[in-house]
Design a protein around this motif. Structure first.
Motif, PDB file in Angstrom:
ATOM      1  N   ARG A 187      51.654  28.370  66.134  1.00  0.00           N
ATOM      2  CA  ARG A 187      52.240  29.008  64.957  1.00  0.00           C
ATOM      3  C   ARG A 187      53.312  29.991  65.397  1.00  0.00           C
ATOM      4  O   ARG A 187      53.028  30.907  66.184  1.00  0.00           O
ATOM      5  CB  ARG A 187      51.137  29.707  64.155  1.00  0.00           C
ATOM      6  N   PRO A 188      54.554  29.859  64.930  1.00  0.00           N
ATOM      7  CA  PRO A 188      55.690  30.586  65.522  1.00  0.00           C
ATOM      8  C   PRO A 188      55.811  32.035  65.059  1.00  0.00           C
ATOM      9  O   PRO A 188      56.724  32.414  64.326  1.00  0.00           O
ATOM     10  CB  PRO A 188      56.891  29.756  65.066  1.00  0.00           C
ATOM     11  N   VAL A 189      54.867  32.865  65.479  1.00  0.00           N
ATOM     12  CA  VAL A 189      54.930  34.309  65.224  1.00  0.00           C
ATOM     13  C   VAL A 189      54.617  35.038  66.523  1.00  0.00           C
ATOM     14  O   VAL A 189      53.796  34.586  67.326  1.00  0.00           O
ATOM     15  CB  VAL A 189      53.933  34.725  64.123  1.00  0.00           C
ATOM     16  N   ARG A 190      55.292  36.148  66.727  1.00  0.00           N
ATOM     17  CA  ARG A 190      55.039  36.942  67.939  1.00  0.00           C
ATOM     18  C   ARG A 190      53.794  37.798  67.783  1.00  0.00           C
ATOM     19  O   ARG A 190      53.106  38.076  68.767  1.00  0.00           O
ATOM     20  CB  ARG A 190      56.259  37.803  68.241  1.00  0.00           C
ATOM     21  N   ASN A 191      53.484  38.204  66.573  1.00  0.00           N
ATOM     22  CA  ASN A 191      52.248  38.932  66.296  1.00  0.00           C
ATOM     23  C   ASN A 191      51.276  37.967  65.635  1.00  0.00           C
ATOM     24  O   ASN A 191      51.481  37.531  64.510  1.00  0.00           O
ATOM     25  CB  ASN A 191      52.541  40.127  65.384  1.00  0.00           C
ATOM     26  N   TRP A 192      50.206  37.606  66.322  1.00  0.00           N
ATOM     27  CA  TRP A 192      49.319  36.549  65.849  1.00  0.00           C
ATOM     28  C   TRP A 192      48.638  36.906  64.528  1.00  0.00           C
ATOM     29  O   TRP A 192      48.221  36.004  63.780  1.00  0.00           O
ATOM     30  CB  TRP A 192      48.240  36.263  66.897  1.00  0.00           C
ATOM     31  N   SER A 193      48.537  38.194  64.201  1.00  0.00           N
ATOM     32  CA  SER A 193      47.896  38.595  62.954  1.00  0.00           C
ATOM     33  C   SER A 193      48.833  38.547  61.757  1.00  0.00           C
ATOM     34  O   SER A 193      48.414  38.787  60.621  1.00  0.00           O
ATOM     35  CB  SER A 193      47.336  40.019  63.089  1.00  0.00           C
ATOM     36  N   GLN A 194      50.105  38.227  61.983  1.00  0.00           N
ATOM     37  CA  GLN A 194      51.081  38.168  60.906  1.00  0.00           C
ATOM     38  C   GLN A 194      51.095  36.776  60.300  1.00  0.00           C
ATOM     39  O   GLN A 194      51.102  35.762  61.007  1.00  0.00           O
ATOM     40  CB  GLN A 194      52.476  38.530  61.424  1.00  0.00           C
ATOM     41  N   ALA A 195      51.110  36.700  58.975  1.00  0.00           N
ATOM     42  CA  ALA A 195      51.136  35.409  58.267  1.00  0.00           C
ATOM     43  C   ALA A 195      52.565  34.921  58.100  1.00  0.00           C
ATOM     44  O   ALA A 195      53.492  35.714  57.925  1.00  0.00           O
ATOM     45  CB  ALA A 195      50.469  35.537  56.905  1.00  0.00           C
ATOM     46  N   ILE A 196      52.741  33.620  58.164  1.00  0.00           N
ATOM     47  CA  ILE A 196      54.034  32.992  57.896  1.00  0.00           C
ATOM     48  C   ILE A 196      54.139  32.714  56.400  1.00  0.00           C
ATOM     49  O   ILE A 196      53.223  32.148  55.806  1.00  0.00           O
ATOM     50  CB  ILE A 196      54.195  31.693  58.696  1.00  0.00           C
ATOM     51  N   THR A 197      55.240  33.108  55.798  1.00  0.00           N
ATOM     52  CA  THR A 197      55.473  32.849  54.381  1.00  0.00           C
ATOM     53  C   THR A 197      56.391  31.642  54.233  1.00  0.00           C
ATOM     54  O   THR A 197      57.500  31.630  54.758  1.00  0.00           O
ATOM     55  CB  THR A 197      56.101  34.067  53.688  1.00  0.00           C
ATOM     56  N   VAL A 198      55.911  30.626  53.546  1.00  0.00           N
ATOM     57  CA  VAL A 198      56.669  29.408  53.295  1.00  0.00           C
ATOM     58  C   VAL A 198      57.119  29.417  51.834  1.00  0.00           C
ATOM     59  O   VAL A 198      56.287  29.500  50.923  1.00  0.00           O
ATOM     60  CB  VAL A 198      55.833  28.154  53.591  1.00  0.00           C
ATOM     61  N   PHE A 199      58.429  29.343  51.629  1.00  0.00           N
ATOM     62  CA  PHE A 199      58.987  29.322  50.276  1.00  0.00           C
ATOM     63  C   PHE A 199      59.112  27.872  49.815  1.00  0.00           C
ATOM     64  O   PHE A 199      59.603  27.011  50.552  1.00  0.00           O
ATOM     65  CB  PHE A 199      60.352  30.011  50.253  1.00  0.00           C
ATOM     66  N   ILE A 200      58.679  27.617  48.581  1.00  0.00           N
ATOM     67  CA  ILE A 200      58.612  26.258  48.048  1.00  0.00           C
ATOM     68  C   ILE A 200      59.466  26.168  46.791  1.00  0.00           C
ATOM     69  O   ILE A 200      59.492  27.087  45.967  1.00  0.00           O
ATOM     70  CB  ILE A 200      57.153  25.862  47.743  1.00  0.00           C
ATOM     71  N   ASP A 201      60.156  25.046  46.660  1.00  0.00           N
ATOM     72  CA  ASP A 201      60.923  24.766  45.456  1.00  0.00           C
ATOM     73  C   ASP A 201      60.792  23.280  45.133  1.00  0.00           C
ATOM     74  O   ASP A 201      60.545  22.461  46.024  1.00  0.00           O
ATOM     75  CB  ASP A 201      62.390  25.137  45.640  1.00  0.00           C
ATOM     76  N   LEU A 202      60.949  22.932  43.871  1.00  0.00           N
ATOM     77  CA  LEU A 202      60.740  21.552  43.433  1.00  0.00           C
ATOM     78  C   LEU A 202      61.757  21.196  42.364  1.00  0.00           C
ATOM     79  O   LEU A 202      62.006  21.962  41.444  1.00  0.00           O
ATOM     80  CB  LEU A 202      59.318  21.378  42.877  1.00  0.00           C
ATOM     81  N   PHE A 203      62.354  19.993  42.522  1.00  0.00           N
ATOM     82  CA  PHE A 203      63.257  19.428  41.526  1.00  0.00           C
ATOM     83  C   PHE A 203      62.741  18.036  41.171  1.00  0.00           C
ATOM     84  O   PHE A 203      62.479  17.226  42.070  1.00  0.00           O
ATOM     85  CB  PHE A 203      64.686  19.331  42.064  1.00  0.00           C
ATOM     86  N   VAL A 204      62.596  17.757  39.894  1.00  0.00           N
ATOM     87  CA  VAL A 204      62.079  16.466  39.431  1.00  0.00           C
ATOM     88  C   VAL A 204      63.239  15.611  38.938  1.00  0.00           C
ATOM     89  O   VAL A 204      64.027  16.050  38.101  1.00  0.00           O
ATOM     90  CB  VAL A 204      61.039  16.650  38.310  1.00  0.00           C
ATOM     91  N   HIS A 205      63.338  14.388  39.470  1.00  0.00           N
ATOM     92  CA  HIS A 205      64.410  13.480  39.079  1.00  0.00           C
ATOM     93  C   HIS A 205      64.026  12.603  37.900  1.00  0.00           C
ATOM     94  O   HIS A 205      64.803  12.432  36.961  1.00  0.00           O
ATOM     95  CB  HIS A 205      64.799  12.582  40.256  1.00  0.00           C
ATOM     96  N   ALA A 206      62.830  12.013  37.926  1.00  0.00           N
ATOM     97  CA  ALA A 206      62.463  11.078  36.857  1.00  0.00           C
ATOM     98  C   ALA A 206      60.973  10.811  36.894  1.00  0.00           C
ATOM     99  O   ALA A 206      60.306  11.043  37.909  1.00  0.00           O
ATOM    100  CB  ALA A 206      63.231   9.760  37.008  1.00  0.00           C
ATOM    101  N   VAL A 207      60.447  10.360  35.773  1.00  0.00           N
ATOM    102  CA  VAL A 207      59.089   9.834  35.689  1.00  0.00           C
ATOM    103  C   VAL A 207      59.202   8.318  35.635  1.00  0.00           C
ATOM    104  O   VAL A 207      59.771   7.765  34.695  1.00  0.00           O
ATOM    105  CB  VAL A 207      58.352  10.376  34.453  1.00  0.00           C
ATOM    106  N   LEU A 208      58.673   7.659  36.647  1.00  0.00           N
ATOM    107  CA  LEU A 208      58.843   6.214  36.750  1.00  0.00           C
ATOM    108  C   LEU A 208      57.913   5.440  35.831  1.00  0.00           C
ATOM    109  O   LEU A 208      58.340   4.589  35.069  1.00  0.00           O
ATOM    110  CB  LEU A 208      58.631   5.768  38.206  1.00  0.00           C
TER     111      LEU A 208
END
Length: 318
Positions: free
Chosen positions: A57-78
């Motif tokens: 896990r790419p953190v220098r301080n092992w007790s620090q959490a990584i924050t992952v930002f999420i986004d979503l775009f919907v094109h169509a319902v098939l």
């Protein structure tokens, strides 16, 4: 020949020498400039990955959490697969972004390079999945991610989502469905990996810019929320996107509702015939045959489920 081109000296050795002096240094400088850029990019890539371990896990301080930002775009319902609660969404764009502290560099030391692309298989990637997945869709595989000089990684993933959804079909064909896509980590708890929504809730909910509105379903909104799921194995962060879609009823009005109304009107008209006439019996028999044929043809059109039956299905059932 210089740079792959032949030239003549016009019969003069002096003119040939002048052309050689002018052309060859220019070509050499151009080649040197290109090679210089390539060598800086190559040197930067090797410098980042030479001691990099993608399993950590790419953190220098092992007790620090990584924050992952999420986004979503919907094109169509098939398509909506009837009877098994399966909703197939067409090619959503799933964006996730995080910071890798081991992939940062000083751009001034590498000819001002501020962003590069690296193989996805060579870097640490968060184990984020969709909880409602029922099978793998036909999604294009993008083998690269973009990495900035600050260590920010942007991963763009177009995908076809085939997910489970509890369909409410009582109001068919005027039904509105609310199907959720929940993103969470499989193994990392919230202490190691936290999730966050990249855009604002209002912007995601009202964004219909890339949705294809010429299909059977219309996208109404995409509300989203963040929550922490507490289980026996720990607390996990998850982000849920609710896709609120509405069916376009015109096709079903023409193919189901209008014929049903017509059969009902004709059936009511039969009561005006004399009860003891043979014409009424033949007329009622013809209506019964019409109902039967119509019911058989409409059996595959109604979204029958094990929990509920559409209201129109109660009318045309045998």
């Amino acid at each position: 020949m210089a740079g792959g081109r032949f030239f003549t000296c016009g019969g003069s050795p002096v003119l040939c020498l002048i052309r050689t002096i002018i052309i060859f240094p220019a070509a050499a400088l151009q080649t040197f400039a290109v090679d210089g850029k390539n060598s800086s990019l190559l040197h930067l890539t090797k410098n980042l990955l030479i001691n990099y371990s993608k399993g950590v896990r790419p953190v220098r301080n092992w007790s620090q959490a990584i924050t992952v930002f999420i986004d979503l775009f919907v094109h169509a319902v098939l398509d909506v697969v009837r009877q098994i609660y399966i909703l197939s969404f067409g090619f959503c764009n799933f964006y996730n972004m995080w910071t890798d502290e081991f992939l940062a560099w000083n751009s001034s030391q590498f000819d001002g390079i501020g962003e590069i692309s690296l193989p996805l298989s060579a870097v640490w990637v968060p184990d984020i999945v969709i909880n409602e997945f029922v099978e793998d869709g036909k999604s294009p595989d993008l083998p690269y991610v973009y990495v900035s000089s600050s260590g920010t990684i942007r991963n763009y993933k177009p995908m076809q989502v085939v997910s489970a959804c509890n369909l409410e079909t009582y109001a068919f064909p005027f039904d509105i469905q609310n199907c959720s896509l929940t993103f969470s980590s499989c193994l990392h708890t919230v202490n190691d990996l936290n999730l966050s929504i990249w855009r604002s809730y209002e912007e995601i909910s009202n964004d219909k810019s890339i949705f294809l509105n010429d299909g059977e379903w219309e996208l109404l909104s995409v509300p989203s929320n963040y929550e922490i799921l507490h289980t026996h194995g720990g607390s996990f962060a998850q982000v849920q996107f609710n896709l609120v879609i509405r069916r376009r009823p015109l096709l079903y009005i023409v193919g189901i509702l209008l014929p049903s109304i017509l059969l009902m009107i004709v059936d009511l008209m039969s009561f005006y015939l004399p009860p003891d006439s043979g014409t009424r019996i033949m007329f009622k028999t013809s209506i019964l045959v019409g109902y039967t044929v119509f019911r058989v043809n409409m059996a595959d059109e109604l979204p029958a489920t094990a929990l509920s039956v559409p209201l129109i299905g109660e009318y045309i059932k045998p």
